[in-house]
Scaffold this motif. Structure first.
Motif, PDB file in Angstrom:
ATOM      1  N   GLN A 199       0.914  -1.259  -0.124  1.00  0.00           N
ATOM      2  CA  GLN A 199      -0.060  -0.058  -0.108  1.00  0.00           C
ATOM      3  C   GLN A 199       0.795   1.301   0.060  1.00  0.00           C
ATOM      4  N   THR A 200       1.875   1.321   0.811  1.00  0.00           N
ATOM      5  CA  THR A 200       2.891   2.350   0.856  1.00  0.00           C
ATOM      6  C   THR A 200       3.641   2.457  -0.492  1.00  0.00           C
ATOM      7  N   SER A 201       4.090   1.422  -1.194  1.00  0.00           N
ATOM      8  CA  SER A 201       4.614   1.947  -2.420  1.00  0.00           C
ATOM      9  C   SER A 201       3.945   2.245  -3.484  1.00  0.00           C
ATOM     10  N   ILE A 202       2.445   1.856  -3.384  1.00  0.00           N
ATOM     11  CA  ILE A 202       1.668   2.343  -4.497  1.00  0.00           C
ATOM     12  C   ILE A 202       1.316   3.846  -4.107  1.00  0.00           C
ATOM     13  N   GLY A 203       1.023   4.104  -2.954  1.00  0.00           N
ATOM     14  CA  GLY A 203       0.376   5.531  -2.777  1.00  0.00           C
ATOM     15  C   GLY A 203      -1.035   5.720  -2.950  1.00  0.00           C
ATOM     16  N   ASP A 204      -1.707   6.569  -2.185  1.00  0.00           N
ATOM     17  CA  ASP A 204      -3.111   6.768  -2.093  1.00  0.00           C
ATOM     18  C   ASP A 204      -3.615   7.332  -3.457  1.00  0.00           C
ATOM     19  N   LYS A 205      -3.073   8.306  -4.157  1.00  0.00           N
ATOM     20  CA  LYS A 205      -3.506   8.898  -5.450  1.00  0.00           C
ATOM     21  C   LYS A 205      -3.475   7.769  -6.599  1.00  0.00           C
ATOM     22  N   LYS A 206      -2.604   6.825  -6.639  1.00  0.00           N
ATOM     23  CA  LYS A 206      -2.573   5.884  -7.764  1.00  0.00           C
ATOM     24  C   LYS A 206      -3.769   4.785  -7.269  1.00  0.00           C
ATOM     25  N   LEU A 207      -3.669   4.559  -5.940  1.00  0.00           N
ATOM     26  CA  LEU A 207      -4.674   3.558  -5.633  1.00  0.00           C
ATOM     27  C   LEU A 207      -6.141   4.078  -5.812  1.00  0.00           C
ATOM     28  N   HIS A 208      -6.253   5.184  -5.643  1.00  0.00           N
ATOM     29  CA  HIS A 208      -7.585   5.875  -5.741  1.00  0.00           C
ATOM     30  C   HIS A 208      -8.184   5.786  -7.315  1.00  0.00           C
ATOM     31  N   GLU A 209      -7.160   6.192  -7.991  1.00  0.00           N
ATOM     32  CA  GLU A 209      -7.503   6.192  -9.514  1.00  0.00           C
ATOM     33  C   GLU A 209      -7.822   4.859  -9.893  1.00  0.00           C
ATOM     34  N   GLU A 210      -7.006   3.548  -9.637  1.00  0.00           N
ATOM     35  CA  GLU A 210      -7.260   2.395  -9.914  1.00  0.00           C
ATOM     36  C   GLU A 210      -8.708   1.786  -9.220  1.00  0.00           C
ATOM     37  N   ILE A 211      -8.860   2.223  -8.063  1.00  0.00           N
ATOM     38  CA  ILE A 211     -10.156   1.681  -7.576  1.00  0.00           C
ATOM     39  C   ILE A 211     -11.377   2.451  -8.361  1.00  0.00           C
ATOM     40  N   SER A 212     -11.185   3.641  -8.834  1.00  0.00           N
ATOM     41  CA  SER A 212     -12.076   4.117  -9.709  1.00  0.00           C
ATOM     42  C   SER A 212     -12.179   3.481 -11.012  1.00  0.00           C
ATOM     43  N   ARG A 213     -11.151   2.962 -11.724  1.00  0.00           N
ATOM     44  CA  ARG A 213     -11.094   2.395 -12.870  1.00  0.00           C
ATOM     45  C   ARG A 213     -11.684   1.015 -12.807  1.00  0.00           C
ATOM     46  N   VAL A 214     -11.304   0.039 -11.548  1.00  0.00           N
ATOM     47  CA  VAL A 214     -12.038  -1.210 -11.605  1.00  0.00           C
ATOM     48  C   VAL A 214     -13.574  -1.019 -11.244  1.00  0.00           C
ATOM     49  N   ASN A 215     -14.072   0.201 -10.400  1.00  0.00           N
ATOM     50  CA  ASN A 215     -15.685   0.210 -10.243  1.00  0.00           C
ATOM     51  C   ASN A 215     -16.301   0.522 -11.540  1.00  0.00           C
ATOM     52  N   ASN A 216     -15.538   1.239 -12.237  1.00  0.00           N
ATOM     53  CA  ASN A 216     -16.250   1.561 -13.675  1.00  0.00           C
ATOM     54  C   ASN A 216     -16.285   0.298 -14.411  1.00  0.00           C
ATOM     55  N   LEU A 217     -15.512  -0.631 -14.368  1.00  0.00           N
ATOM     56  CA  LEU A 217     -15.261  -1.774 -15.010  1.00  0.00           C
ATOM     57  C   LEU A 217     -16.420  -2.744 -14.457  1.00  0.00           C
ATOM     58  N   ARG A 218     -16.449  -2.704 -13.144  1.00  0.00           N
ATOM     59  CA  ARG A 218     -17.433  -3.461 -12.649  1.00  0.00           C
ATOM     60  C   ARG A 218     -18.842  -3.261 -12.802  1.00  0.00           C
ATOM     61  N   ASN A 219     -19.173  -1.848 -12.927  1.00  0.00           N
ATOM     62  CA  ASN A 219     -20.419  -1.414 -13.506  1.00  0.00           C
ATOM     63  C   ASN A 219     -20.884  -1.859 -14.787  1.00  0.00           C
ATOM     64  N   SER A 220     -19.566  -1.724 -15.528  1.00  0.00           N
ATOM     65  CA  SER A 220     -19.930  -1.918 -17.055  1.00  0.00           C
ATOM     66  C   SER A 220     -20.279  -3.569 -17.225  1.00  0.00           C
ATOM     67  N   ILE A 221     -19.531  -4.365 -16.448  1.00  0.00           N
ATOM     68  CA  ILE A 221     -20.049  -5.971 -16.604  1.00  0.00           C
ATOM     69  C   ILE A 221     -21.179  -6.166 -16.008  1.00  0.00           C
ATOM     70  N   ALA A 222     -21.511  -5.516 -14.883  1.00  0.00           N
ATOM     71  CA  ALA A 222     -22.858  -5.969 -14.197  1.00  0.00           C
ATOM     72  C   ALA A 222     -23.994  -5.383 -15.471  1.00  0.00           C
ATOM     73  N   ASP A 223     -23.752  -4.272 -16.020  1.00  0.00           N
ATOM     74  CA  ASP A 223     -24.906  -3.703 -16.854  1.00  0.00           C
ATOM     75  C   ASP A 223     -24.943  -4.865 -18.247  1.00  0.00           C
ATOM     76  N   ARG A 224     -23.935  -5.438 -18.535  1.00  0.00           N
ATOM     77  CA  ARG A 224     -23.755  -6.259 -19.494  1.00  0.00           C
ATOM     78  C   ARG A 224     -24.538  -7.463 -19.052  1.00  0.00           C
ATOM     79  N   TYR A 225     -24.445  -8.124 -18.092  1.00  0.00           N
ATOM     80  CA  TYR A 225     -24.916  -9.393 -17.662  1.00  0.00           C
ATOM     81  C   TYR A 225     -26.430  -9.105 -17.307  1.00  0.00           C
ATOM     82  N   SER A 226     -26.686  -7.739 -17.022  1.00  0.00           N
ATOM     83  CA  SER A 226     -28.264  -7.558 -16.729  1.00  0.00           C
ATOM     84  C   SER A 226     -28.846  -7.434 -18.133  1.00  0.00           C
TER      85      SER A 226
END
Length: 218
Positions: free
Chosen positions: A116-143
């Motif tokens: 976590q320290t080596s990644i840093g908060d900024k990079k982690l938050h950006e990746e969380i946002s990307r993963v969350n958008n991907l999750r929503n896209s997949i959920a919508d597709r399967y719906s």
């Protein structure tokens, strides 16, 4: 004469079962992604940024933690003084193993923090946002895919119901061989299919092409 309808019914019933199973699987996948907790999204982000190192450490931690619990239970079984004296060698071995496991667990906890320290908060938050958008896209597709299979099942169920009515009527006719030829039977079937499509106001083959981008093979 009714052999023709029986064969059609058998085929549609088989297709309907497949559609129902696909709808169920699509719904399960949709619910999994839709109900994913923030902690799970964060772990996916950490694993992505650490190139798989995070999940590898998590798996190792789970195995060691299970081992720690087993050793703790075994150690606690030597509760009385008589048992401690009787199984002194075994107890010493358990204590050594427990110490080693605890040290490994502490090492992994330290590794989690370092990741976590080596990644840093900024990079982690950006990746969380990307993963969350991907999750929503997949959920919508399967719906949408689930809705498509549900519509197909409804269409098939209506077809089966109406075809069974026609088959029952034909079976009840004593002079069926004289009243119906194979050609007229096929005509009845074609008219029936037209009635079904008319009731649903949709040609499923066209609908399937419209939703092709959402269909996946399992």
């Amino acid at each position: 004469m009714t052999t023709f309808l029986s064969a059609i019914l058998s085929k549609v019933e088989s297709e309907n079962l497949k559609s129902s199973l696909k709808e169920l699987k699509s719904s399960e996948i949709y619910n999994y992604f839709k109900n994913m907790k923030f902690e799970d999204i964060e772990r996916l982000a950490l694993n992505s940024l650490s190139k798989g190192r995070y999940f590898k450490a998590m798996k190792e931690y789970g195995v060691l933690d299970k081992k720690r619990i087993e050793l703790k239970i075994e150690k606690d079984s030597y509760t009385t003084l008589s048992k401690k004296l009787l199984y002194l060698g075994a107890l010493s071995k358990v204590n050594r193993e427990l110490k080693s496991v605890n040290e490994s667990l502490l090492r992994l906890e330290k590794e989690f923090k370092e990741i976590q320290t080596s990644i840093g908060d900024k990079k982690l938050h950006e990746e969380i946002s990307r993963v969350n958008n991907l999750r929503n896209s997949i959920a919508d597709r399967y719906s949408k895919q689930s809705d498509m299979f549900k519509e197909k099942s409804k269409l098939n169920e209506f077809f089966i119901k109406e075809t069974n009515k026609l088959k029952k009527y034909l079976d009840s006719e004593k002079d069926i061989s004289n009243r119906f030829t194979k050609t007229s039977l096929k005509t009845n079937y074609i008219n029936l299919r037209g009635k079904i499509l008319g009731n649903y106001l949709v040609d499923f083959e066209i609908e399937k092409k419209k939703r092709k981008s959402f269909e996946m093979d399992f």
